[in-house]
Design an enzyme around this catalytic site. Structure first.
Site, PDB file in Angstrom:
ATOM      1  N   ASN A  80       8.705  32.755  28.232  1.00  0.00           N
ATOM      2  CA  ASN A  80       9.193  31.847  27.202  1.00  0.00           C
ATOM      3  C   ASN A  80       9.617  32.719  26.018  1.00  0.00           C
ATOM      4  OD1 ASN A  80       9.564  29.957  25.241  1.00  0.00           O
ATOM      5  ND2 ASN A  80       7.558  28.987  25.456  1.00  0.00           N
ATOM      6  N   ARG A 108      11.566  29.535  30.621  1.00  0.00           N
ATOM      7  CA  ARG A 108      11.673  28.279  29.873  1.00  0.00           C
ATOM      8  C   ARG A 108      12.916  28.365  28.992  1.00  0.00           C
ATOM      9  NH1 ARG A 108       9.463  26.737  24.182  1.00  0.00           N
ATOM     10  NH2 ARG A 108      10.057  24.551  24.169  1.00  0.00           N
ATOM     11  N   HIS A 160      10.848  19.089  24.999  1.00  0.00           N
ATOM     12  CA  HIS A 160       9.506  18.999  25.613  1.00  0.00           C
ATOM     13  C   HIS A 160       9.558  18.322  26.978  1.00  0.00           C
ATOM     14  CE1 HIS A 160       7.661  18.958  21.298  1.00  0.00           C
ATOM     15  NE2 HIS A 160       7.630  20.178  21.788  1.00  0.00           N
ATOM     16  N   ARG A 183       8.353  20.775  10.430  1.00  0.00           N
ATOM     17  CA  ARG A 183       9.633  20.058  10.467  1.00  0.00           C
ATOM     18  C   ARG A 183       9.455  18.638   9.951  1.00  0.00           C
ATOM     19  NH1 ARG A 183      10.234  21.175  16.487  1.00  0.00           N
ATOM     20  NH2 ARG A 183      10.083  23.434  16.501  1.00  0.00           N
ATOM     21  N   GLU A 235       2.877  23.068  30.903  1.00  0.00           N
ATOM     22  CA  GLU A 235       4.307  23.318  31.094  1.00  0.00           C
ATOM     23  C   GLU A 235       4.542  24.522  32.013  1.00  0.00           C
ATOM     24  OE1 GLU A 235       4.251  22.863  26.737  1.00  0.00           O
ATOM     25  OE2 GLU A 235       6.384  22.453  26.953  1.00  0.00           O
TER      26      GLU A 235
END
Ligand code: AMP
Length: 399
Positions: free
Chosen positions: A10, A91, A180, A241, A385
């Site tokens: 990732n 990813r 996601h 965020r 994941e």
């Protein structure tokens, strides 16, 4: 260990998370993080056999140096490990409309990922660097791309379009993509098993609550709406965020308050959310500690986080009609007893009633239903994941 190990990578702009995963059962053989790329204190840490190690990387190292270190100094040092590798799974944050499922990486796919860079300018270029370095390090292994956006490609136009002139979508690809996806897909499959239903008949609302947070409406096993947008900035209150805001605020700050566009965007991405509201931290554990001490900013941040999420969940009654379960996952969703309580309290109109004991038990990797027997179901499912990436890679290799 089996002969089905996948190196999951990732790659971020200044860091690289990696794991060696057994695709058969999701077991994590090695995991680690290389960080502070392009800085003098570039470093790497990893865990193997419960033993944690760390060291500095050569000064100003980046993706390529980190991958060489992972191969030469970690993987090759474990006898017989490399021979069990079947693939490298990457990813990839943004696959635009090009990629609706995981794919084996070839030149065309690499170009496609590069073309999606305008939609994820921080992430996709880093993914490309990581892929190229991994191809060099493992020239004989299949490289697979698994996209965060792919699972959401089943959303109907009425959910993925913004009410902007239609040609902005047709000509420029401006639309909601969602993120996601691997996490929402994983918990959907796990929820179907827990509910004892075929996944094609399962309707859930999946709340992935980590540093980034998104909530997805899943109908008959497929994503039909989600809170993140063209980029991960939209939707819920997140660590730093802002989530949804009135877009006119941007013009107001620039035209009337003297901000630069870069300054505003930086603020929306890095200084807002839990950090901005609390004035303390983007880390939910810090926020909860201060909540308990009565810190006003922390209390407001927790309340806003829960309220915004509950409003989204309530709105997803529209596309779903029937909700089999609400699922909490991600670092906050898997661990914060308080957030789950507050969200379900906000949803009392739908009959949700938390079971305090069950809620307290479902932490630190424990899955379970957290609602009372006579309540509609909410549950905790720890996400994985990396396992989705390893499984997809194994499937593509054997196909
Ligand atoms: P993730 O991005 O999924 O790794 O989640 C990171 C977020 O989960 C951070 O805000 C953490 O503070 C939060 N988190 C992790 N463990 C806990 C915990 N035990 N209680 C509350 N929040 C937690």
């Amino acid at each position: 260990m089996s002969n089905k190990l996948v190196l999951v990578l990732n790659c971020g702009s200044s860091s690289l998370k990696f794991a060696v995963i057994d695709a058969n059962n999701g077991d994590e053989v090695i995991s680690g993080l290389a960080e502070c790329f392009n800085l003098p204190d570039a470093r790497i840490k990893w865990k193997f056999n419960e033993k944690k190690e760390s060291t500095s990387l050569p000064e100003y190292s980046a993706h390529s140096a980190a991958i060489i270190f992972i191969v030469e100094e970690i993987i090759k040092k474990v006898e017989g490990l490399e021979a069990q590798f079947i693939a490298v799974g990457h990813r990839i944050v943004h696959g635009g409309e090009k990629f609706t499922e995981s794919v084996i990486i070839d030149e065309t796919v690499l170009e496609g990922i590069e073309q999606c860079s305008s939609l994820a300018p921080l992430h996709n270029p880093a993914h490309v660097l990581g892929i190229k370095a991994a191809q060099k390090a493992f020239p004989t292994l299949t490289q697979v791309a698994v996209f965060d956006t792919a699972y959401h490609q089943t959303m109907p136009a009425k959910a993925f379009l913004y009410a902007l002139p239609y040609n902005l979508y047709k000509e420029k690809g401006i639309r909601r993509y969602g993120m996601h996806g691997t996490s929402h897909l994983f918990v959907t499959n796990e929820a179907a098993k827990a509910l004892n239903k075929p996944v094609e008949e399962t309707n859930i609302i999946s709340a992935h609550l980590g540093n980034g947070a998104s909530v997805t409406a899943i109908k008959n096993g497929q994503s039909v709406d989600t809170s993140m947008g063209m980029t991960p900035l939209a939707g819920l209150v997140m660590g730093t965020r802002c989530g949804d805001i009135d877009p006119s605020i941007i013009e107001h700050l620039i035209e009337r308050e003297g901000y630069s566009l870069k300054g505003v965007m930086d603020m929306l991405q890095k200084q807002s959310g839990l950090l901005g509201i609390s004035g303390l931290s983007s880390d939910f554990r810090d926020i909860e500690q201060n909540y308990e001490k009565g810190h006003e900013g922390a209390i407001l941040a927790v309340d806003m986080f829960a309220y915004r999420l509950a409003k989204y969940i309530a709105s997803y009654a529209v596309p779903l009609g029937r909700i089999d379960a609400i699922v909490f996952t991600g670092g906050i969703g898997e661990n914060s007893v308080r957030i789950r309580t507050k969200v379900l309290d906000n949803l009392a109109i739908f009959g949700y009633q938390i079971d305090a004991d069950k809620n307290k038990t479902a932490i630190l990797g424990e899955a379970g239903i957290i609602t009372a027997d006579n309540s509609p179901i909410a549950m905790v499912i720890p996400t994985n994941e990396e396992w989705v990436i390893a499984q997809d890679s194994a499937k593509l290799v054997s196909a």
